[in-house]
Design an enzyme around this catalytic site. Structure first.
Site, PDB file in Angstrom:
ATOM      1  N   GLU A 291      33.720  37.887 -31.664  1.00 16.34           N
ATOM      2  CA  GLU A 291      34.093  38.343 -33.033  1.00 16.34           C
ATOM      3  C   GLU A 291      34.931  39.361 -33.712  1.00 16.34           C
ATOM      4  O   GLU A 291      34.094  40.681 -34.316  1.00 16.34           O
ATOM      5  CB  GLU A 291      31.854  38.507 -33.653  1.00 16.34           C
TER       6      GLU A 291
ATOM      7  N   GLU B 102      28.762  30.793 -30.861  1.00 20.23           N
ATOM      8  CA  GLU B 102      28.155  30.790 -31.109  1.00 20.23           C
ATOM      9  C   GLU B 102      26.843  30.473 -31.838  1.00 20.23           C
ATOM     10  O   GLU B 102      27.343  30.167 -32.479  1.00 20.23           O
ATOM     11  CB  GLU B 102      27.033  32.112 -30.736  1.00 20.23           C
TER      12      GLU B 102
END
Length: 535
Positions: A198, A340
């Site tokens: 991320e 995810e």
């Protein structure tokens, strides 16, 4: 594990809640397909992932986090469900890939794994985080599962917008990746590296300090950093796939929403989820056919993005997904593996979101790959597939994911419920005819005063046994410690493993593996019966 998501400067901080520890029974359901995870190492062909024979492979996996936290190893090892039992359940449910988040802290010499139930997992006593990872990889590989390693955080303290920090340099990041690539070289269970979790914006434009895509600043351009790390890894292990996440805002900075200048308000998305510039500025690797783009995608339980309240929701979602990452797959540029995605499903919008997202990925082996967040029930704002006992599963989530799961090559379906994950039979139990079952036993581990084993019972008859019950006998003095994949009890020397109410049926040709720990001298189950019939 995410630590926050951004859109136009909005951030939400997430925390991990402690999980309760209870003993219960797991459910297994039948995957839609059993194509497995292929043979040998994997590579790419356009928008598809293929194996060493050229056969198409779809990764349908799950995240099991903890190695990136202060525990430095998988969460849930404190529970009453042994680590192998948890992997058994994942494989039976149809998760063919395990994404393993870690922090560089867990790789340091002298790193110590904590939060382990020594009684349930005696084989992990004294092992380092990497040694525990070795064992998980070996066992997952024996079940036909694949492993993706995910550099989730530089330290266990939290995530970072850039791939380096003041205490963890880019050189450390790359060298640790090279170490892992060397450690697992020659082991095709480990298929690749998710380089950094991320990357995201930080600072307000024009004073951006976060991860950008295509901006050309070598200190912030995530695309260029991914090339440096990916090529360094491929120099050590050319067979690995390189998984590259997106950013949140391509500029690397948050928009100033107070300047009343809409032309400066950049289109941002989830942390790691924005690959809108990857078509224009692709990641260039020295080894062909190794690049997989890996966006993240979440629902309202993480952050209520504006699109969730649009008048045309959920019809607006496919265009949003196309813009951020789907175009790469649809234009045959590269495969997509959603690293995810998840939700508590507490908001009805989220259930619609998950159903639409799974449909968007496509069905069968040619659909987009994914690893669901997460196995862990202690993910603060998504929860998990496992419930708080780390044994039972969330049947609502599983039912939505189930049609898209492809079982690992060695995991195989073990029978599932009739009428869906929460369905049940009508009428009384079905008896198994004599000789209509087989039983095999494997001793998993033994220690002074106890042992761990797995009894696999197969229904060799022509009809389902519903509900099923397996029984066996042990010598006097051997007592049950814990059990999983059934409700396991003991009376005298007789042990009974009863089907859980949410998975009562054992289909013809299907098997169930009952795991247990026991006290006393290691002893194989004797006189095994399925619904009263000798196996």
């Amino acid at each position: 594990m995410f630590r926050g998501k951004a859109l136009g400067g909005a951030l939400t901080a997430l925390a991990t809640a402690a999980a309760g520890v209870f003993l219960a029974a797991a459910v297994s359901t039948t995957p839609a397909s059993a194509a497995g995870t292929g043979t040998g190492y994997l590579h790419t062909n356009g928008s598809q992932i293929v194996d060493s024979t050229g056969a198409t492979v779809r990764l349908t996996g799950i995240n099991w986090f903890g190695m990136e936290t202060d525990n430095k190893t998988f969460h849930g090892l404190w529970s009453s469900n042994p680590w192998r039992g948890q992997l058994d359940t994942m494989a039976r449910l149809g998760y063919n890939t395990l994404r393993v988040p870690y922090s560089n802290d867990a790789l340091k010499p002298g790193a110590t794994a904590t939060g382990i139930n020594d009684f349930v997992n005696p084989d992990l006593i004294g092992l380092s985080p990497l040694q525990i990872l070795d064992k998980v990889i070996d066992y997952a590989g024996s079940k036909g599962m694949r492993i993706i390693l995910d550099r989730h955080r530089p330290t266990s303290a939290g995530q970072s917008p850039l791939w380096y920090t003041s205490t963890v340099s880019e050189a450390t990041w790359i060298n640790d990746w090279k170490m892992l690539a060397q450690r697992y070289a020659g082991n095709p269970t480990v298929i690749g590296a998710d380089l950094h979790n991320e990357p995201h914006a930080e600072g307000t434009n024009p004073a951006a300090t976060g991860a950008c895509w295509g901006c050309g600043d070598t200190t912030r351009d995530w695309r260029l950093a991914a090339e440096r790390a990916g090529n360094a890894i491929l120099g050590v292990q050319p067979n690995w796939l390189i998984f590259v996440e997106g950013v949140s805002c391509p500029s690397g900075g948050l928009s100033n929403v107070w300047d009343n200048d809409p032309s400066n308000d950049e289109d941002c998305g989830w942390w790691g989820g924005n690959l809108s510039k990857a078509g224009q500025f692709p990641v260039r690797l020295n080894v062909a056919n190794r690049l997989v783009y890996s966006p993240h995608e979440y629902a309202t339980s993480v952050y209520r993005q504006t699109w969730f309240d649009a008048p045309d929701y959920p019809a607006n979602m496919p265009a949003i997904w196309d813009k951020y990452f789907g175009y790469l797959y649809k234009q045959n540029i590269a495969p997509i593996m959603m690293g995810e995605f998840g939700s508590t499903l507490a908001d009805p919008k989220d259930r619609v979101w998950l159903e639409k997202l799974m449909a968007y990925t496509g069905t069968g082996v040619t659909g987009m790959s994914f690893t669901y967040w997460s196995w862990n029930p202690n993910s603060g704002d998504t929860g998990g597939i496992a419930l708080d006992d780390w044994t039972n599963i969330n049947t609502t989530k599983q039912a939505i994911l189930q049609p898209y799961l492809i079982a690992p090559s060695g995991g195989g379906p073990t029978g599932g419920p009739t009428g869906g994950p929460t369905g049940g039979p009508t009428g009384g139990p079905t008896s198994a005819p004599p000789g209509a079952c087989t039983a095999t036993y494997r001793q998993v581990n033994a220690w002074q005063g106890g042992f761990q084993g797995e009894l696999t019972v197969k229904n060799t008859g022509t009809a389902a046994v519903n509900p099923w019950t397996a029984t066996w006998s042990w010598p006097s003095g051997v007592t049950l410690g814990s059990g999983w994949n059934a409700t396991v009890t003991q009376s005298g020397t007789t042990v009974t493993a009863a089907a859980p109410s949410h998975a009562p049926s054992l289909a013809a040709g299907a098997s169930v593996t009952v795991g247990f720990t026991a006290n006393g001298t290691a002893s194989a189950p004797a006189t095994v019966k399925l619904n009263g019939a000798n196996c």
